[in-house]
Design an enzyme around this catalytic site. Structure first.
Site, mmCIF file in Angstrom:
data_model
loop_
_atom_site.group_PDB
_atom_site.id
_atom_site.type_symbol
_atom_site.label_atom_id
_atom_site.label_comp_id
_atom_site.label_asym_id
_atom_site.label_seq_id
_atom_site.Cartn_x
_atom_site.Cartn_y
_atom_site.Cartn_z
ATOM 1 C CG ASN A 164 -86.304 -38.053 48.158
ATOM 2 O OD1 ASN A 164 -85.350 -38.863 48.324
ATOM 3 N ND2 ASN A 164 -85.993 -36.848 48.363
ATOM 4 C CD GLU A 262 -79.941 -34.904 52.391
ATOM 5 O OE1 GLU A 262 -80.991 -34.015 53.080
ATOM 6 O OE2 GLU A 262 -80.485 -35.277 51.550
ATOM 7 C CG LEU A 263 -80.710 -36.000 59.546
ATOM 8 C CD1 LEU A 263 -80.436 -35.812 60.856
ATOM 9 C CD2 LEU A 263 -81.175 -37.558 58.941
ATOM 10 C CB CYS A 296 -84.556 -33.193 51.736
ATOM 11 S SG CYS A 296 -83.159 -33.282 50.786
#
Length: 492
Positions: A164, A262-263, A296
């Site tokens: 992204n 970083e989820l 996100c």
């Protein structure tokens, strides 16, 4: 260079590479395997890249391992100078880099230009931070002894990055690694490899020694285990889903690597009845529809207080109506395609489920007439918290509006998720601002702001949204080890 780059002619064709960069050499897979990369706006194949196996991945790790000690031995100023040169090259090649990004990822060209500048800002920031890796001296409780704390690079890092933000997610990880004295192996997402490979071209031009920057492409089932199992890789930094992050953490456990994760996110965007509605709409548009909702930290649940719900929905609908959906290379386009068919189907599933639970479609709610990966920007009102869209990240251009009555209810709804990456709220009462900000269980909170990412501030989440921080002074700490030295025998 491929002649299939959607008809766009690069000023510097050498930035578009269909090879991998390992140990200072541009190479193909030993097996000659490749895979196609397609433009999500048109479906056309824009080029091929090598499908590397574990063998080539380990070769890249070895190259980084061999280069690390010499890179770390450079002065901070010398490393910083390489980073500054890389940032300069990114700015000089802005238009070509933006075009490559739009063609492989789909976002509007204006957003791609913005990402390239944002991406370069991490290189610039960490070029400065390289000079600020400070240690400590600790007053000794024993005469004739000195206690010193020194920070040293962790070693080789691996960065696994998403599609992204195909440039910024690399520089936010590799920038601090390189500044700290680490060398790295970068594995970009399969959908968007060309921005990463262009970065390798510029790193080479910036004089990075062979092995400091390595970029590989290939199936995650082969490249991933090679990275996580290698004892030479001392640090893994990953951006992606929580499920994949958990798997990578388990795979890293036997070698006890440092990790940054970083989820997933499920960001609430709260509009209180004392908010400036025009500013709230502006913030919601920036947060929700940037990159077609494929971020996100984008607003996934828009919580609006009863008193202003209808007025906010009306203003938001008017703003959404001004969006222009289309190929990111077209003039004036503000909303591009989703990345692939699976992404479109997920959006469709969420909208259908929300409607089944009583939601009303204010606008959009279906694929665009041009088909493919294009989905209309959508607003849903009166969405039930029982709908799937409340608990699952949509990653698409859908703004679901949920009603709430009290401040306490809004906080409870916002925190009702295992994720804790970003949250936003709009209010003007000072007491409310502090109460809500401190009650929200999220690593990033935007207050009367919809766009909060910057190189100078820490980025990261709580709960199942990850471990560690990227950007800011905290970001470089993730690539450092703390060494304590006790020096005795200093009395006469």
């Amino acid at each position: 260079m491929s002649n299939r780059l959607s008809g766009y002619k690069l000023r510097r064709p050498e930035l578009f590479r269909e090879a991998n960069y390992i140990g200072g050499q541009w190479v193909q897979a030993d097996s000659s395997r490749t895979y196609d990369v397609t433009n999500p706006a048109t479906g056309e194949v824009i080029g091929t890249v090598p499908a590397m196996s574990a063998v080539e991945t380990n070769r890249a790790i070895d190259a980084a391992y061999r280069a690390q000690k010499a890179w770390a031995a450079l002065t901070a100023e010398q490393r910083a100078n390489h980073l500054w040169k890389l940032a300069e090259l990114m700015h000089e090649n802005l238009e070509d880099l933006a075009a490559i990004m739009t063609i492989e990822q789909g976002k509007p060209l204006s957003e791609s230009r913005g990402e390239v500048v944002y991406s370069a800002s991490f290189i610039e920031w960490f070029a400065e931070e390289a000079r600020r890796i400070y240690g400590d001296t600790i007053p000794s409780p024993v005469p004739g002894r000195r206690l010193i704390v020194q920070k040293q690079p962790v070693g080789v890092f691996a960065a696994i990055t998403p599609w992204n933000f195909p440039s910024a997610m690399i520089t936010r990880k590799a920038g601090p690694g390189w500044a700290a004295g680490c060398t790295g192996v970068i594995r970009p997402a399969s959908q968007t490899p060309y921005s990463a490979l262009a970065l390798a071209v510029m790193a080479e031009e910036a004089g990075f020694p062979a092995g400091v920057c390595n970029v590989i492409t290939g199936p995650s089932s082969e490249t991933g285990p090679a990275i996580t199992s290698s004892p030479k890789v001392r640090k893994l930094t990953f951006t992606g889903s929580t499920a994949v992050g958990a798997k990578l953490l388990a795979e890293c456990a036997p070698t006890i690597k440092k990790t940054s994760m970083e989820l997933g996110g499920n960001a609430p965007f709260i509009v209180f009845d004392d908010a400036d509605l025009d500013e709230a709409v502006k913030g919601a548009m920036g947060s929700k529809f940037r990159n077609t909702g494929q971020t996100c930290v984008c607003a996934n649940r828009i919580l609006v207080q009863d008193k202003v719900h209808d007025a906010f929905a009306e203003k938001l609908a008017a703003a959404v109506a001004r969006l222009k959906l289309g190929d990111g290379m077209e003039e004036g386009v503000t909303l591009g395609p989703l990345i692939d068919e699976a992404a479109v189907k997920k959006v469709e599933t969420h909208v259908e489920d929300a409607v089944k639970h009583g939601a009303k479609i204010v606008s959009g709610g279906k694929r665009d007439q041009r088909g493919g990966n294009f989905y209309l920007p959508t607003i849903l009102s009166d969405v039930s918290p029982a709908a799937e869209i409340f608990s699952d990240e949509t990653f698409g251009p859908v703004a679901p509006l949920f009603r709430f009555r009290t401040e306490e209810e809004a906080i409870e709804m916002a925190n009702d998720t295992p994720f804790g990456l970003a949250a936003y709220f709009y209010a003007r009462d000072v007491g409310r601002i502090f109460r809500v900000a401190e009650a929200l269980e999220f690593g990033i909170v935007g207050i009367n702001e919809g766009l909060i990412s910057t190189a100078v501030a820490p980025f990261g989440g709580m709960k199942q949204s990850g471990i560690g921080r990227e950007g800011s002074k905290y970001g470089i700490e993730e690539f450092l080890e703390v060494k304590y030295m006790a020096i005795g025998g200093l009395t006469n």
